[in-house]
Design a protein around this motif. Structure first.
Motif, PDB file in Angstrom:
ATOM      1  N   CYS A 130       0.873  -1.177   0.000  1.00 34.94           N
ATOM      2  CA  CYS A 130       0.000   0.000   0.000  1.00 34.94           C
ATOM      3  C   CYS A 130       0.850   1.145   0.000  1.00 34.94           C
ATOM      4  CB  CYS A 130      -1.003   0.325   1.013  1.00 34.94           C
ATOM      5  SG  CYS A 130      -1.078   1.876   1.906  1.00 34.94           S
ATOM      6  N   CYS A 131       1.395   1.146   0.183  1.00 33.71           N
ATOM      7  CA  CYS A 131       1.797   2.439   0.672  1.00 33.71           C
ATOM      8  C   CYS A 131       0.770   3.415   0.178  1.00 33.71           C
ATOM      9  CB  CYS A 131       3.142   2.765   0.099  1.00 33.71           C
ATOM     10  SG  CYS A 131       3.690   4.387   0.454  1.00 33.71           S
ATOM     11  N   LYS A 132       0.695   4.518   0.843  1.00 35.71           N
ATOM     12  CA  LYS A 132      -0.149   5.621   0.412  1.00 35.71           C
ATOM     13  C   LYS A 132      -1.596   5.199   0.290  1.00 35.71           C
ATOM     14  CE  LYS A 132       3.380   8.244   0.261  1.00 35.71           C
ATOM     15  NZ  LYS A 132       3.657   9.121   1.363  1.00 35.71           N
ATOM     16  N   LEU A 133      -2.154   4.633   1.337  1.00 33.42           N
ATOM     17  CA  LEU A 133      -3.589   4.419   1.350  1.00 33.42           C
ATOM     18  C   LEU A 133      -4.261   5.760   1.443  1.00 33.42           C
ATOM     19  CD1 LEU A 133      -3.802   1.480   3.878  1.00 33.42           C
ATOM     20  CD2 LEU A 133      -4.115   1.335   1.437  1.00 33.42           C
ATOM     21  N   GLY A 134      -5.524   5.807   1.097  1.00 32.55           N
ATOM     22  CA  GLY A 134      -6.215   7.086   1.209  1.00 32.55           C
ATOM     23  C   GLY A 134      -6.157   7.811  -0.105  1.00 32.55           C
ATOM     24  N   ALA A 135      -6.110   9.175  -0.024  1.00 37.47           N
ATOM     25  CA  ALA A 135      -6.178   9.960  -1.231  1.00 37.47           C
ATOM     26  C   ALA A 135      -5.028   9.653  -2.154  1.00 37.47           C
ATOM     27  CB  ALA A 135      -6.189  11.441  -0.887  1.00 37.47           C
ATOM     28  N   PRO A 185       9.349  -9.836  13.598  1.00 37.63           N
ATOM     29  CA  PRO A 185      10.546  -9.942  12.754  1.00 37.63           C
ATOM     30  C   PRO A 185      10.580 -11.202  11.890  1.00 37.63           C
ATOM     31  CG  PRO A 185      11.065 -10.457  15.044  1.00 37.63           C
ATOM     32  CD  PRO A 185       9.664  -9.932  15.032  1.00 37.63           C
ATOM     33  N   ASP A 186       9.683 -12.150  12.133  1.00 36.52           N
ATOM     34  CA  ASP A 186       9.662 -13.383  11.340  1.00 36.52           C
ATOM     35  C   ASP A 186       8.944 -13.210  10.006  1.00 36.52           C
ATOM     36  OD1 ASP A 186      11.014 -14.778  13.335  1.00 36.52           O
ATOM     37  OD2 ASP A 186       9.153 -15.286  14.378  1.00 36.52           O
ATOM     38  N   LEU A 187       8.157 -12.160   9.874  1.00 34.07           N
ATOM     39  CA  LEU A 187       7.448 -11.935   8.620  1.00 34.07           C
ATOM     40  C   LEU A 187       8.419 -11.518   7.515  1.00 34.07           C
ATOM     41  CD1 LEU A 187       4.264  -9.936   9.734  1.00 34.07           C
ATOM     42  CD2 LEU A 187       4.300 -12.214   8.687  1.00 34.07           C
ATOM     43  N   GLN A 188       8.252 -12.102   6.355  1.00 34.36           N
ATOM     44  CA  GLN A 188       9.013 -11.643   5.200  1.00 34.36           C
ATOM     45  C   GLN A 188       8.318 -10.413   4.621  1.00 34.36           C
ATOM     46  OE1 GLN A 188      10.834 -14.490   2.473  1.00 34.36           O
ATOM     47  NE2 GLN A 188       9.812 -16.150   3.592  1.00 34.36           N
ATOM     48  N   VAL A 189       9.091  -9.517   4.052  1.00 24.94           N
ATOM     49  CA  VAL A 189       8.560  -8.279   3.496  1.00 24.94           C
ATOM     50  C   VAL A 189       8.842  -8.235   1.994  1.00 24.94           C
ATOM     51  CG1 VAL A 189       8.603  -5.764   3.552  1.00 24.94           C
ATOM     52  CG2 VAL A 189       8.930  -7.075   5.673  1.00 24.94           C
ATOM     53  N   VAL A 190       7.808  -8.001   1.214  1.00 25.62           N
ATOM     54  CA  VAL A 190       7.957  -7.888  -0.235  1.00 25.62           C
ATOM     55  C   VAL A 190       7.609  -6.463  -0.638  1.00 25.62           C
ATOM     56  CG1 VAL A 190       7.272  -8.785  -2.487  1.00 25.62           C
ATOM     57  CG2 VAL A 190       7.276 -10.303  -0.495  1.00 25.62           C
ATOM     58  N   ALA A 191       8.522  -5.827  -1.356  1.00 25.65           N
ATOM     59  CA  ALA A 191       8.319  -4.456  -1.844  1.00 25.65           C
ATOM     60  C   ALA A 191       8.476  -4.470  -3.364  1.00 25.65           C
ATOM     61  CB  ALA A 191       9.325  -3.498  -1.208  1.00 25.65           C
ATOM     62  N   ALA A 197       4.085 -13.507   5.084  1.00 24.02           N
ATOM     63  CA  ALA A 197       4.720 -12.325   4.512  1.00 24.02           C
ATOM     64  C   ALA A 197       3.729 -11.178   4.421  1.00 24.02           C
ATOM     65  CB  ALA A 197       5.291 -12.638   3.122  1.00 24.02           C
ATOM     66  N   VAL A 198       4.286  -9.974   4.313  1.00 21.10           N
ATOM     67  CA  VAL A 198       3.494  -8.758   4.096  1.00 21.10           C
ATOM     68  C   VAL A 198       4.107  -8.011   2.926  1.00 21.10           C
ATOM     69  CG1 VAL A 198       2.587  -8.428   6.426  1.00 21.10           C
ATOM     70  CG2 VAL A 198       4.885  -7.614   5.881  1.00 21.10           C
ATOM     71  N   ALA A 199       3.289  -7.196   2.267  1.00 17.92           N
ATOM     72  CA  ALA A 199       3.770  -6.443   1.101  1.00 17.92           C
ATOM     73  C   ALA A 199       3.147  -5.068   1.081  1.00 17.92           C
ATOM     74  CB  ALA A 199       3.441  -7.196  -0.197  1.00 17.92           C
ATOM     75  N   HIS A 200       3.855  -4.121   0.487  1.00 13.31           N
ATOM     76  CA  HIS A 200       3.349  -2.759   0.350  1.00 13.31           C
ATOM     77  C   HIS A 200       3.704  -2.219  -1.031  1.00 13.31           C
ATOM     78  CE1 HIS A 200       7.415  -1.104   0.681  1.00 13.31           C
ATOM     79  NE2 HIS A 200       7.604  -1.868   1.753  1.00 13.31           N
ATOM     80  N   GLY A 209      10.713   6.963  -1.333  1.00 16.90           N
ATOM     81  CA  GLY A 209       9.957   7.666  -0.303  1.00 16.90           C
ATOM     82  C   GLY A 209      10.266   7.249   1.116  1.00 16.90           C
ATOM     83  N   ASN A 210       9.598   7.918   2.053  1.00 16.56           N
ATOM     84  CA  ASN A 210       9.738   7.617   3.471  1.00 16.56           C
ATOM     85  C   ASN A 210       8.897   6.422   3.909  1.00 16.56           C
ATOM     86  OD1 ASN A 210      11.359   9.987   4.052  1.00 16.56           O
ATOM     87  ND2 ASN A 210       9.477  11.195   3.885  1.00 16.56           N
ATOM     88  N   ASP A 211       7.782   6.194   3.217  1.00 20.71           N
ATOM     89  CA  ASP A 211       6.801   5.227   3.712  1.00 20.71           C
ATOM     90  C   ASP A 211       7.303   3.793   3.719  1.00 20.71           C
ATOM     91  OD1 ASP A 211       3.837   6.947   2.515  1.00 20.71           O
ATOM     92  OD2 ASP A 211       4.830   6.990   4.443  1.00 20.71           O
ATOM     93  N   GLN A 212       8.184   3.447   2.791  1.00 23.38           N
ATOM     94  CA  GLN A 212       8.744   2.096   2.803  1.00 23.38           C
ATOM     95  C   GLN A 212       9.456   1.825   4.129  1.00 23.38           C
ATOM     96  OE1 GLN A 212      11.922   1.713  -0.111  1.00 23.38           O
ATOM     97  NE2 GLN A 212      12.472   3.873   0.124  1.00 23.38           N
ATOM     98  N   VAL A 213      10.131   2.849   4.644  1.00 24.93           N
ATOM     99  CA  VAL A 213      10.846   2.711   5.914  1.00 24.93           C
ATOM    100  C   VAL A 213       9.851   2.583   7.064  1.00 24.93           C
ATOM    101  CG1 VAL A 213      12.544   3.749   7.457  1.00 24.93           C
ATOM    102  CG2 VAL A 213      12.729   4.090   4.983  1.00 24.93           C
TER     103      VAL A 213
END
Length: 481
Positions: A21-26, A215-221, A191-194, A200-204
């Protein structure tokens, strides 16, 4: 659609320690494929309908038309079981769904958070997610949690980033990411993804929250992995995988909205020399067009947390929503700034924060009565670091949590009320009062009093100025040599 109800017995008017997601909303699409629909009122239409309900919609995958079933085995980049995706329904998150399935051979659970961005951003998401290949859509109302547990602590701390920014997006990301971690546990995801870009800042902000809470969740970007470089590439990918392209009016701005603020970036704003266009603003009228008659309102505050408007007690989210309406019609809360992003580059953004600007002014003014000089100076010093941590996505950092404990303690006496005058973009303090006020008229008056003897000032000045006097004497002696 299955609807589950959640509630809290916590009294929103009694301040307490911060809870866990990043940037949910407008800003629904990094491609700006979703136009923000202007609303003349910022009242929480959807949230008022849902109130404390968390909506969970479960959809069966259409395996007859989906060749990318999770059961097909390992994907092009590896194998994951189930991924929770921050989902907005825009073009980018719509194509991320099949991309995840193709590249990781996984099921995709779409997650959307209501943080007060407006009902138009949440309409039709179930159909969009299903058409993209998601196996499940979870929508949760986080507005009350967002304001009570994230906005109010920042407000109490006086956190402002680089002199102007009231941290609207920065505060929203950890509450969304925290909910994603909860959903991942509920659905058994690994896993989670965004959909945040690598600039940008939001990935951080998202990923630091993931690290801190699981910390066990894998992250996909995907933006850091795929070959898609723009809107046309995304559309081609969508067509190739039979994903309906969201048909919406393309916005020239990249926007993010929640109950605290609305941000605008991109297009002509990318050149800091350009003045924003008048029709760009959506939460506030132009100060020139605001009423010619000022409006007075009184904000009640208990231990640094606002609780009432003109004597009427409201929940944090309802209070903020009402102030957005009031401040918006007076052109309150517009800022235009060039800020330093966490990743190193400078960016230009324009923010509308009508209700937040009013509340920040009220809390600051009440502290002028209830805190002494040393307390104010030290609190202001800590507020800078507090804002920096929130901006950098370190909400769940032990340092911020420890600082919040200090803010809670130092604000115990920040109780009272502040009357403000709103007029054509300005917030003017009319009065302030507190049962814990350190202001004493009998001391401050120019008239003689028993507590303060003006003659005592002579000795104080001599002692206070002694270092300066000694230095001057030394310089004078050296000049004679």
């Amino acid at each position: 659609m299955q609807v589950t109800t959640s509630s809290s017995s916590t009294n929103p008017f009694v301040p307490g320690p911060n809870r866990d997601c990043c940037k949910l909303g407008a800003k629904a699409s990094e491609f700006r494929g979703v136009a923000f629909v202007q609303q003349h009122s910022t009242k929480r239409t959807l949230s008022q309908a849902c109130k404390t309900k968390a909506i969970e919609a479960v959809m069966a995958s259409d395996k007859g038309t989906d060749a990318l079933s999770a059961a097909s085995g390992k994907g092009l980049r590896g194998k994951l079981n189930k991924v929770v995706l921050a989902y907005s329904g825009g073009l980018d998150t719509s194509v991320i769904v099949p991309w995840l399935r193709e590249n990781y051979g996984c099921e995709v659970v779409c997650f959307t958070a209501d943080v007060g961005q407006g009902i138009s951003e949440l309409e039709g998401l179930e159909a969009k997610a299903k058409a993209s290949g998601a196996c499940q859509l979870v929508v949760k109302d986080l507005t009350d949690e967002f304001v009570k547990d994230y906005v109010y602590p920042c407000l109490r701390a006086g956190a402002v980033y680089e002199r102007k920014y009231l941290l609207g997006t920065s505060m929203a990301r950890p509450v969304i990411a925290k909910a994603m971690v909860d959903v991942a546990k509920e659905v058994g995801a690994d896993a989670v993804a965004h959909g945040c870009t690598g600039k940008g800042n939001d990935q951080v902000r998202f990923e630091l929250t993931f690290f801190a809470l699981n910390p066990d969740l894998q992250v996909v970007a995907p933006w850091r992995e795929w070959d898609i470089t723009g809107r046309e590439d995304a559309i081609e990918y969508a067509k190739k995988h039979n994903v309906p392209v969201p048909v919406t009016k393309k916005s020239i701005y990249s926007r993010d909205r929640n109950l605290w603020h609305l941000s605008h970036e991109g297009d002509i704003l990318e050149d800091p020399a350009n003045e924003p266009k008048k029709d760009m603003y959506m939460m506030s009228v132009d100060p020139e067009d605001a009423p010619n008659t000022p409006e007075y309102l009184e904000i009640g505050i208990v231990s640094g947390f606002p609780i009432s408007i003109n004597g009427k007690e409201l929940s944090p989210a309802s209070l903020l929503s009402e102030l957005n309406d009031i401040g918006g019609r007076h052109g309150i809360g517009r800022i235009d700034m060039v800020e330093n992003r966490l990743v190193g580059m400078k960016s230009r953004g324009v923010y509308e924060t009508p209700g937040g600007t009013i509340l920040a002014a009220a809390c600051r003014e009440l502290e002028s009565l209830t805190l002494d000089r040393e307390a104010i100076q030290f609190k202001d010093t800590m507020a800078l670091k507090y804002a920096e941590l929130v901006y950098a996505g370190r909400w769940f950092d032990p340092l911020r949590e420890s600082m919040d404990a200090f803010m809670e303690n130092i604000s115990k006496t920040t109780t009272g009320s502040v009357k403000l005058k709103l007029y054509k973009g300005s917030v003017i303090v009319a009065s302030r009062k507190s049962p814990f006020s350190l202001y004493r008229e009998d001391i401050s008056s120019f008239e003689s009093g028993q507590i303060y003897d003006q003659a005592d000032a002579a000795g104080f000045i001599k002692l206070y100025g002694l270092p300066m006097r000694v230095r001057a004497m030394l310089e004078k002696e050296q000049a004679k040599k």
